[in-house]
Design an enzyme around this catalytic site. Structure first.
Site, PDB file in Angstrom:
ATOM      1  N   HIS A 142      21.867 -81.976  15.448  1.00  0.00           N
ATOM      2  CA  HIS A 142      21.588 -82.767  16.635  1.00  0.00           C
ATOM      3  C   HIS A 142      22.753 -83.075  17.476  1.00  0.00           C
ATOM      4  O   HIS A 142      23.983 -83.078  17.074  1.00  0.00           O
ATOM      5  CB  HIS A 142      21.238 -84.212  16.130  1.00  0.00           C
ATOM      6  CG  HIS A 142      19.817 -84.320  15.302  1.00  0.00           C
ATOM      7  ND1 HIS A 142      19.026 -85.293  14.886  1.00  0.00           N
ATOM      8  CD2 HIS A 142      19.027 -83.030  15.032  1.00  0.00           C
ATOM      9  CE1 HIS A 142      17.879 -84.866  14.490  1.00  0.00           C
ATOM     10  NE2 HIS A 142      17.854 -83.331  14.414  1.00  0.00           N
ATOM     11  N   LEU A 179      12.790 -64.251   2.793  1.00  0.00           N
ATOM     12  CA  LEU A 179      13.215 -65.296   2.138  1.00  0.00           C
ATOM     13  C   LEU A 179      12.524 -65.760   0.884  1.00  0.00           C
ATOM     14  O   LEU A 179      12.825 -65.795  -0.185  1.00  0.00           O
ATOM     15  CB  LEU A 179      13.282 -66.720   3.052  1.00  0.00           C
ATOM     16  CG  LEU A 179      13.566 -67.794   2.446  1.00  0.00           C
ATOM     17  CD1 LEU A 179      14.977 -67.979   1.523  1.00  0.00           C
ATOM     18  CD2 LEU A 179      13.643 -69.274   3.149  1.00  0.00           C
ATOM     19  N   TYR A 197      20.266 -80.178   4.531  1.00  0.00           N
ATOM     20  CA  TYR A 197      20.240 -78.502   4.390  1.00  0.00           C
ATOM     21  C   TYR A 197      21.310 -78.183   3.148  1.00  0.00           C
ATOM     22  O   TYR A 197      21.134 -77.126   2.359  1.00  0.00           O
ATOM     23  CB  TYR A 197      20.462 -77.720   5.642  1.00  0.00           C
ATOM     24  CG  TYR A 197      18.879 -77.452   6.102  1.00  0.00           C
ATOM     25  CD1 TYR A 197      18.168 -76.359   5.889  1.00  0.00           C
ATOM     26  CD2 TYR A 197      18.652 -78.440   7.547  1.00  0.00           C
ATOM     27  CE1 TYR A 197      16.873 -76.431   6.460  1.00  0.00           C
ATOM     28  CE2 TYR A 197      17.424 -78.275   8.020  1.00  0.00           C
ATOM     29  CZ  TYR A 197      16.330 -77.369   7.571  1.00  0.00           C
ATOM     30  OH  TYR A 197      15.277 -77.425   8.225  1.00  0.00           O
ATOM     31  N   GLN A 198      22.018 -78.917   3.207  1.00  0.00           N
ATOM     32  CA  GLN A 198      23.235 -78.527   2.029  1.00  0.00           C
ATOM     33  C   GLN A 198      22.444 -78.417   0.658  1.00  0.00           C
ATOM     34  O   GLN A 198      22.720 -77.558   0.006  1.00  0.00           O
ATOM     35  CB  GLN A 198      24.215 -79.596   2.140  1.00  0.00           C
ATOM     36  CG  GLN A 198      25.143 -79.484   0.735  1.00  0.00           C
ATOM     37  CD  GLN A 198      26.734 -79.857   1.270  1.00  0.00           C
ATOM     38  OE1 GLN A 198      27.153 -80.053   2.128  1.00  0.00           O
ATOM     39  NE2 GLN A 198      27.462 -79.666   0.159  1.00  0.00           N
ATOM     40  N   ARG A 199      21.537 -79.599   0.253  1.00  0.00           N
ATOM     41  CA  ARG A 199      20.949 -79.612  -0.610  1.00  0.00           C
ATOM     42  C   ARG A 199      20.287 -78.246  -0.976  1.00  0.00           C
ATOM     43  O   ARG A 199      20.273 -77.713  -2.093  1.00  0.00           O
ATOM     44  CB  ARG A 199      19.998 -80.788  -0.688  1.00  0.00           C
ATOM     45  CG  ARG A 199      18.631 -80.854  -1.650  1.00  0.00           C
ATOM     46  CD  ARG A 199      17.741 -81.695  -1.015  1.00  0.00           C
ATOM     47  NE  ARG A 199      17.314 -81.216   0.252  1.00  0.00           N
ATOM     48  CZ  ARG A 199      16.539 -80.159   0.677  1.00  0.00           C
ATOM     49  NH1 ARG A 199      15.844 -79.558  -0.609  1.00  0.00           N
ATOM     50  NH2 ARG A 199      15.866 -79.903   1.762  1.00  0.00           N
ATOM     51  N   GLU A 254      12.000-119.814  -0.881  1.00  0.00           N
ATOM     52  CA  GLU A 254      11.945-120.740   0.024  1.00  0.00           C
ATOM     53  C   GLU A 254      13.386-121.325   0.418  1.00  0.00           C
ATOM     54  O   GLU A 254      13.605-122.513   0.573  1.00  0.00           O
ATOM     55  CB  GLU A 254      10.874-122.129  -0.238  1.00  0.00           C
ATOM     56  CG  GLU A 254       9.792-121.447   0.608  1.00  0.00           C
ATOM     57  CD  GLU A 254       8.720-122.926   0.756  1.00  0.00           C
ATOM     58  OE1 GLU A 254       9.265-123.770   1.129  1.00  0.00           O
ATOM     59  OE2 GLU A 254       7.481-122.609   0.090  1.00  0.00           O
ATOM     60  N   HIS A 273      19.788 -67.552   3.835  1.00  0.00           N
ATOM     61  CA  HIS A 273      18.578 -66.404   3.369  1.00  0.00           C
ATOM     62  C   HIS A 273      19.316 -65.338   2.941  1.00  0.00           C
ATOM     63  O   HIS A 273      18.714 -64.854   1.729  1.00  0.00           O
ATOM     64  CB  HIS A 273      17.818 -65.957   4.816  1.00  0.00           C
ATOM     65  CG  HIS A 273      16.966 -67.143   5.183  1.00  0.00           C
ATOM     66  ND1 HIS A 273      15.894 -66.722   6.254  1.00  0.00           N
ATOM     67  CD2 HIS A 273      16.963 -68.407   5.295  1.00  0.00           C
ATOM     68  CE1 HIS A 273      15.418 -67.937   6.721  1.00  0.00           C
ATOM     69  NE2 HIS A 273      15.934 -68.849   5.750  1.00  0.00           N
ATOM     70  N   HIS A 320      19.745 -76.402  13.581  1.00  0.00           N
ATOM     71  CA  HIS A 320      19.323 -77.737  12.983  1.00  0.00           C
ATOM     72  C   HIS A 320      20.099 -78.845  13.331  1.00  0.00           C
ATOM     73  O   HIS A 320      19.726 -79.932  12.960  1.00  0.00           O
ATOM     74  CB  HIS A 320      18.985 -77.696  11.543  1.00  0.00           C
ATOM     75  CG  HIS A 320      17.803 -76.746  10.982  1.00  0.00           C
ATOM     76  ND1 HIS A 320      16.498 -76.821  11.615  1.00  0.00           N
ATOM     77  CD2 HIS A 320      17.803 -75.629  10.481  1.00  0.00           C
ATOM     78  CE1 HIS A 320      15.562 -76.112  10.969  1.00  0.00           C
ATOM     79  NE2 HIS A 320      16.577 -75.243  10.398  1.00  0.00           N
ATOM     80  N   ASP A 363      19.612 -93.357  11.637  1.00  0.00           N
ATOM     81  CA  ASP A 363      19.528 -92.246  12.339  1.00  0.00           C
ATOM     82  C   ASP A 363      17.902 -91.744  11.950  1.00  0.00           C
ATOM     83  O   ASP A 363      17.273 -92.054  11.058  1.00  0.00           O
ATOM     84  CB  ASP A 363      20.236 -91.065  11.672  1.00  0.00           C
ATOM     85  CG  ASP A 363      20.287 -89.607  12.400  1.00  0.00           C
ATOM     86  OD1 ASP A 363      19.215 -89.432  12.760  1.00  0.00           O
ATOM     87  OD2 ASP A 363      21.528 -89.216  12.617  1.00  0.00           O
TER      88      ASP A 363
END
Lengths: 728, 728
Positions: A405, A142, A252-254, A654, A196, A403, A423
Site C-alpha cells: 500500500h 502453485l 503474506y509473511q505468515r 454504571e 511460488h 500487495h 489500517d
C-alpha cells in the site's frame, strides 16, 4: 554477501545421502516421533485434542467412496477443492497410520495414491489455465506444488508397507513425472525468487529426500542449474531481511513462511548436517519471531493487502511456533501455542504439548524493536514500540511489491486489546463468493491502497508515487532513529521519494508523563518543500466520537464526497472544525476506553470529519470513521499531535471515569537546533519533550530551556512540571 | 383483585414485632449468616473474591479522613457522589465488621454515622432542588431514599456494639427525622405507585424493622394511611404483571426490582410470618425469572429506553439471583451467578457460592414464553420464542410509560450469541459527561423512540400514536396466539390503535425445515385499512451487506435523508432495489455467520437501503444499517418474509461455507380461510406453512392443498418437499 557464499559452500561440502539409512517416515513426522506420539496419547491434553480432530477430519474418507475427479474447475470450484482435500487427506491418513498402526489408514493412502497414479499420466494442462503458470491438477502451478508437499509426506509415511510394485508404480507414474512438471516444464516458476518458487522447491526437495534422489534435492536447494543463483537457499537469502521480515508484510509473511518451515524441518530431520536452521544466522527462526512480533492480541498488523482476521492461530503459525519451540526451548512460545489450541502431529508438536501440560508455559516477551526490510536490511523497516498493553507501529519500509500500500510513514496504534488507530487492510471478503468470488475488490485499488486510507501525509490530494507500484518499488523509507528506552521511546524515519520535491520526516515518541496513567503518544510530522501544497494528515479510528473542543460545521442533510480520486471519492465529508489558534481535540470512545487526539493547529488549518462509504455501488466498504488535519497551503510545515488513552466507560456497573482528556493543548517552540514539544495539562502541569534536529544515538546535548539547563545523550530528553491533581 | 385483598388481610393478621427477639443484624445480612460467612472464608472461591473486593473498596476509607460535605452538587457532582459512596461504605463496613469482627470497621461506621448525625439536622432542602421532589442530602428524594436503604443496613450491623447514648443520638437526630422527611414531608413520593415510592417504602420499612417501629413498617407496607391503597404491597400488586413483567421493559425492570428485593429480603429475615416472597403468587420471584428470561447471552433485550450494556451481571441481578436461589434451590440460577462473578455478602450469597463450589451448577433453562404486561396481565405482553441458540422477541405490550418507544409489534432476533435483528435502544451515553452530562440525548426523541427506528410497520411515514405518549398509554397490543411447539413455534398479535383506521396483525413462526440447519423465521404482517397508505416495514441489522438478488440504484456521490420527520430525517437514503416480481433478498455477514432476509414483493414494492446518521450535529448516533420494504400505496396489504441464518465465515482458517441463502423465494397463496406461506429452496425443495385465519389453539382444521389432505389442531401446520441436496 561474501558470508552467504561461504556458508553455501560449507553446506554443500557437508551433506549427502550416502551417510543416511533409509528410515521412513522422516519428513515432518519421523518414525521415532510417531512412536512417541503413540505412546503419549491419552496423557497430553493438547496432543489428544489435535489427534481427535484429525480423526474427525479423516472420518468422512473412511465412510464413502473416494472421489478423484478429472480436473475441471478454477480455484474455489468443486474439483479444485476436492483435489486440495485429497492431498491433505493423504498426509493426514499417513500420519494417523504411523501413530495408530491401524491398517485402514494405510489402505486409504494407498487407494488415493493409486487413483492419482492412474489419473496423473492422462493429464495435460489444466483446462482453466488462463493463468501464466498452469498446473495439471489445479489451474495454477502453485496449487500443484502445495499438493505434492502434503502428498509426499503421506507417501513417506506408508512406503515401507507398500509392495515393491506399488512403490515403483507410484514413483514412476506419479511422483517423478510430477516433479518433472514442477521443475522442468515449469522451470520459470521453479527458479523464481518468490513464494511460488519456494513451494515448488519444497515439493521437489521433499520428494528428493523421500526417494533418496540427490538430484532433486540439489535443484530444490540450488535451482535448476545447481549453481545457487536460484532455489531454496537463495530464496532464504533474498526473501527475508536479516531480521526475518518478509517484504510483503505480516499477512503474506505468515503465508510465505509455510513452505520454508516444512521443507527445512524435513531437511533437518533427514539431513541434519545441512544445519538448515542455522543458515544465514538462523533466519527462519527469526522469521517466526518476526511474525509473532508483528502482532497484537493474536492478530497481525494489517499492513498492505491483509485480511484482518488473520493472526497467530493460523496453521502456518502452528508450524512456526512448534518448530521454533523444538529448536529453542523458549517457554514464551508456549503461551502462543496455548492460544493456538492445537499442535502439529509431529515430534515438534508433541514437545510443545508436553511442555504445556508440564506447566512450563511463560508469557511471550514482546519488546520494542525494528524489523528491517530488504535482503540486506537496507530498505527501512517496520518499527514496533511497546509499553504496558500498548503498541505503536510505524511503517517505514519498502513498498512490499504488488500487495503493498502507498502508506510510507503511516502508523498504527493498539491499546486495551484493540486496534485504536487503524489500517483498513484489504478490501476483500476472503472466500465469500457473493463478493466477486472472494477476490480483491475494485475498492482495494480505489481505496485500500491509497495514501488517504492510511495514517500518513497526503500531499495535494494525491497518493504516494502517484499510486504507481513500479516507481514505489525502486526506493524505500529510511530509519533515522530508534531508541527504545522505557518511558521515552523514540522512532524517527524519513521518506524522500513518495512526493517529488517534498521531504517527509516523522518522529514518534511513546512517553510516560507522571500526570497520566497510560503511555502518551507524541507525533511530529515534518514536511519540507519549496512550493506550496495542500497537506492532509488523516487519522482513522475505531469507535464513537464523544467530544470535539470546538463546534464543527456539520453536513446535516446532504453528504458529498471529499474529493474525486485517490481514495477521497470514497470519503463522505461529514463536517469541518476550525479552532481559532490553540489545539484541536477529538475524543472517541472505543470499547470501554476513551482516546483523545490533541492537534497543533497553525493558522488556516482545519479538522475534516470523514466517513467511509461514498461511491460504493456494491457496499464493499466498511463504515469507518476518520478525521483529517488539513493545512490548505503551505511549503514547510510541521504537524504535531498527542494521543492520550484515558478513563473508563462501564455501562454494566454504571460509572464513567475521566471521559475528557487531561491534555489541554500542545505547542511547539524552536530553540536553536532543538524543538520543544509541549503538552499542557488541564490541571496546569506540563510535559516537555526536547528533540534535537541531529538524531544520532550517541550525540551529547546541552541546552538551556527557560531557567533549566538540561544535558542528555541521544535524540531527545523530557521533563515535566507536575501539579497535584486535586480534582481526582 | 378480590384475591389480593384477601391475602393482604392474611398478612396483616399474622405478623407483628412482639413475636421477635431483638437480634441484629437482621436485614440483608443476619447475625447467623455473618458467622457462617466468617467460618467459610478461604474455602469458597466466589465468596473469597467477593470478600476481597469489598476489602479493597473500603480500604481508601481507612486510609484517609472521611469527608461528609455540605450538600451542594446535583447528580454526578462531587457532593452527590461523595454522599452516595459514604452511604454504601456504611453498609459495607458494617458487613465487614460482622464478618471479620475487626473493630476498625465498627469505628468507621460509627464515625460516619456520627458525622451524618451532626450534619442532617442542619439541612434544609437541597440547594439544587429544581426537581419536583427534592431531597436533603441529594437533589432528588429518590437518592435520599436509596441512601437510607444502605445506611440502615450498616447501622443494623453495628448497633449492638454502640453505646446507648450513641444509639439514642443516631436514632433521634438522624434516622427518625430522615424517615419523617421521606414519609411525611415527602408523602407525595412516598405514596406513589412508582419505583421512587418503592425505594422510599424500602428505606422506611427497613428502618422500622431495625428500630422495631411497627408504625414505620405499617406505613411502608400499606402507605401513609395504612389502608393498603398505596405502599409496598400495593406496589407489588400494581407494578408487576402476574408474570413478573415490569411495564417499562427489561432495562428498567432490572432497576425497579432492587428495592423490592432488598426490602422483601429484610422483611423475610426479620418477620418471616409475612411470607412476603409468597405474596401474590410469588410475584417477586417471578420478576427475577422474568428479567433473566428477557435476556440473551447475558444482555437484556433493549426494549424502550435501554442502555445496551446492561445485562445479567448488573448488581441488581446479583441480588435477584442470589435471593431467588436461596428461596428455590434452582441449580439453573447458579450458571447465571457464575457468569456474574460475584455474590452478595449475605447468607443468600454464601449459599450460591457454596453451591457453585460444590459443582451443583446447571445451565439456566431458557424456554419460549409469554410475559404478560399490565397489573392483571391484560395489556398484551412480550413474547420470546427460543430454539437452539436462537431467540425471537415480539413486543406486543403496552407503551411502557414515559420511557416507552412507539414500537408495537416490533421484533428482535438473536442468534450465534449476538443481536441480529436489532433495536437501537436509547440514544444516550450513560454517565459520559461530554455527551450532555450523560442524559437522554435529543436524538432519543427524534430517532430512538420513533417507529421507524424499530422493526415494525410505519404508516405514511408517521410514528404510532403520532408519537404521543398519553395517547399510547391508553391502550395496548393484544396477543392472539402463542404456540411454543418445538419445530413449529407460533406467535400472533394485533394492534388496532397505533394508527387510526389501520388494523395491524403480525404472525411470526420459528420453524425447522429439514432443508436447513438453523431455525427459519417466517414473518407475516397483515395490514387492513379502508384508505390507501404508504407502508414501510424496516429491518435493522448488524453486519455487512454481502448480497442483493437484484442490482440496486445506489446513491454514489450524494446522500440525502429519507424524510424530514419522525426519525426518517436521521436515515440516509443509500439506495433502492426493485425486483420485477418474485422476492427480494438481502444477505449480510455478522460475525462469522450469514443472514438472509427473503421478502415477498407485490407490484410496486421496493427495498430501500438506509444508514443512520443524517441530521446528527453532535455525532450522537451510531452508524447502523437497515433496509425498508416499502409498499407505496395500498389499503389492505400483507408483508411476508423469511429470515435464514446460514453458513460460516472463517477468516483465520480460510474457508467460507454457504454464503448464499438456501431460500430461492417466497410466495403466499390464499386457500379459503387459510393462507399457504411457501418457502422455495434453491435445490427445488419447498417448505409450506398453512396458517388458519382462525388462530384458536384448540380448533381442528382439515384442508386439501394440491393433492394432499392435511388435518391439524391450532393455528398452523407445515409440510415439506425435501430434495436431496447433491451440491452440498
Amino acid at each position: 554477501m561474501k558470508q552467504i557464499i561461504i556458508s553455501l559452500f560449507v553446506i554443500v561440502g557437508l551433506a549427502g545421502f550416502q551417510a543416511q539409512a533409509d528410515v521412513h517416515p522422516n519428513l515432518m513426522l519421523t518414525a521415532n516421533s510417531a512412536k512417541t506420539l503413540s505412546a503419549n496419547l491419552g496423557r497430553v491434553p493438547l496432543l489428544d485434542s489435535t489427534f481427535e480432530r484429525a480423526l474427525e477430519e479423516i472420518a468422512p474418507y473412511l465412510e464413502s467412496q473416494v472421489d478423484v475427479p478429472l480436473p475441471k474447475d478454477a480455484g474455489g470450484g468443486y474439483t479444485h477443492e476436492r483435489h486440495k482435500k485429497n492431498g491433505q487427506a493423504i498426509q493426514q491418513a499417513g500420519f494417523l497410520y504411523q501413530i495408530t498402526g491401524d491398517k485402514k489408514y494405510l489402505l486409504l493412502v494407498q487407494d488415493l495414491l493409486m487413483r492419482y497414479t492412474e489419473l496423473y499420466p492422462t493429464l495435460g494442462k489444466h483446462p482453466e489455465h488462463k493463468h501464466q503458470s498452469p498446473g495439471k491438477l489445479f489451474w495454477q502451478i502453485l496449487n500443484d506444488a502445495v499438493w505434492l508437499v502434503y502428498v509426499i509426506q503421506g507417501y513417506d509415511a506408508v512406503l515401507l508397507d507398500l509392495s515393491e510394485t506399488d512403490r515403483q508404480t507410484i514413483e514412476t507414474q506419479l511422483l517423478r513425472p510430477y516433479v518433472d512438471y514442477l521443475s522442468v516444464e515449469s522451470s520459470k516458476t521453479f527458479n523464481k525468487i518468490h513464494n511460488h518458487g519456494t513451494w515448488a522447491a519444497a515439493a521437489v526437495g521433499m520428494t528428493g529426500l523421500t526417494l533418496n534422489d540427490q538430484h532433486m534435492l540439489d535443484i530444490a536447494l540450488k535451482g535448476s542449474n545447481k549453481d545457487g543463483s536460484t532455489g531454496f537457499l537463495k530464496q532464504m537469502d533474498m526473501l527475508f531481511s536479516p531480521d526475518g521480515y518478509y517484504t510483503e508484510g505480516p499477512y503474506y509473511q505468515r503465508y510465505a513462511m509455510m513452505p520454508f518451515l516444512v521443507f527445512a524441518r524435513a531437511l533437518d530431520n533427514k539431513q541434519p548436517d545441512y544445519k538448515i536452521f542455522a543458515y544465514r544466522d538462523q533466519v527462519l527462526l527469526k522469521a517466526v519471531y518476526a511474525a509473532i512480533n508483528l502482532s497484537y492480541n493474536n492478530l497481525f498488523f494489517p499492513l498492505n493487502d491483509a485480511i484482518k482476521d488473520k493472526g497467530l492461530d493460523t496453521i502456518e503459525m502452528v508450524y512456526g511456533v512448534d518448530i521454533a519451540y523444538a529448536l529453542t526451548g523458549d517457554a514464551g512460545l508456549l503461551s502462543v501455542a496455548k492460544d493456538q489450541g492445537q499442535v502439529l502431529l509431529s515430534g515438534d508438536g508433541l514437545e510443545v504439548a508436553r511442555a504445556i501440560a508440564a506447566g512450563k508455559t511463560e508469557e511471550f516477551h514482546f519488546t520494542s524493536q525494528v524489523l528491517r526490510d530488504g535482503a540486506e536490511g537496507e530498505s527501512g523497516g517496520v518499527v514496533v514500540l511497546r509499553e504496558k498493553n500498548s503498541a505503536l507501529v510505524l511503517k517505514a519500509a519498502s513498498q512490499g511489491m504488488g500487495h503493498g500500500h502507498f502508506d510510507r510513514l503511516a502508523w498504527l496504534y493498539y491499546d486495551n486489546d484493540a486496534e485504536v488507530v487503524s489500517d483498513y487492510g484489504a478490501v476483500r471478503f476472503l472466500n465469500v463468493v457473493t463478493k466477486r468470488g472472494g477476490v480483491y475488490l475494485p475498492e482495494n485499488k480505489t481505496w485500500g491502497k491509497h495514501t488517504v486510507a492510511h495514517n500518513t501525509l497526503v500531499v495535494d490530494g494525491a497518493s504516494q508515487f502517484d499510486g504507481k507500484v513500479k516507481l514505489a518499488n525502486k526506493t524505500s523509507s529510511k530509519l533515522l532513529a530508534f531508541s527504545p528506552k522505557p518511558g521515552l521511546q523514540i522512532v524517527s524515519a524519513r521518506e524522500d521519494h513518495a512526493y517529488p520535491g517534498v521531504a517527509l520526516q516523522r518522529t514518534m515518541i511513546m512517553a510516560s508523563p507522571q500526570a497520566l496513567q497510560a503511555p502518551l503518544i507524541l507525533d511530529l510530522f515534518d514536511v519540507k518543500a519549496k512550493d506550496e501544497h495542500q497537506y492532509d494528515l488523516p487519522l482513522h479510528y475505531q469507535g464513537h466520537l464523544t467530544y470535539l473542543n470546538a463546534k464543527p460545521k456539520v453536513a446535516l442533510n446532504k453528504l458529498l464526497p471529499l474529493g474525486g480520486a485517490n481514495g477521497y471519492q470514497h470519503l463522505w465529508n461529514k463536517g469541518e472544525m476550525k479552532v481559532a489558534g490553540g489545539s484541536a481535540q477529538v475524543t472517541w470512545l472505543q470499547g470501554n476506553r476513551f482516546y483523545s487526539s490533541t492537534n497543533y493547529m497553525p493558522r488556516g488549518a482545519s479538522v475534516i470529519l470523514a466517513e467511509l462509504g461514498a461511491n460504493d455501488p456494491e457496499f464493499n466498504l466498511r463504515r469507518e470513521s476518520s478525521f483529517i488535519v488539513r493545512y490548505p497551503k503551505m511549503a514547510k510545515a510541521q504537524f504535531f499531535s498527542v494521543l492520550e488513552s484515558h478513563g473508563e466507560y462501564n455501562g454494566s456497573r454504571e460509572f464513567t471515569l475521566q471521559p475528557k482528556s487531561k491534555v489541554a493543548g500542545v505547542e511547539i517552540e524552536r530553540i536553536q537546533q532543538y524543538r520543544a514539544l509541549k503538552v499542557k495539562f488541564v490541571n496546569g502541569g506540563q510535559y516537555t519533550l526536547v528533540l534535537a534536529d541531529d538524531m544520532q544515538a550517541g550525540k551529547q546535548h546541552t541546552l538551556r530551556v527557560g531557567e533549566k539547563s538540561i544535558r542528555w545523550q541521544g535524540p531527545a530528553s523530557s521533563f515535566e512540571e507536575v501539579v497535584d491533581d486535586k480534582a481526582q
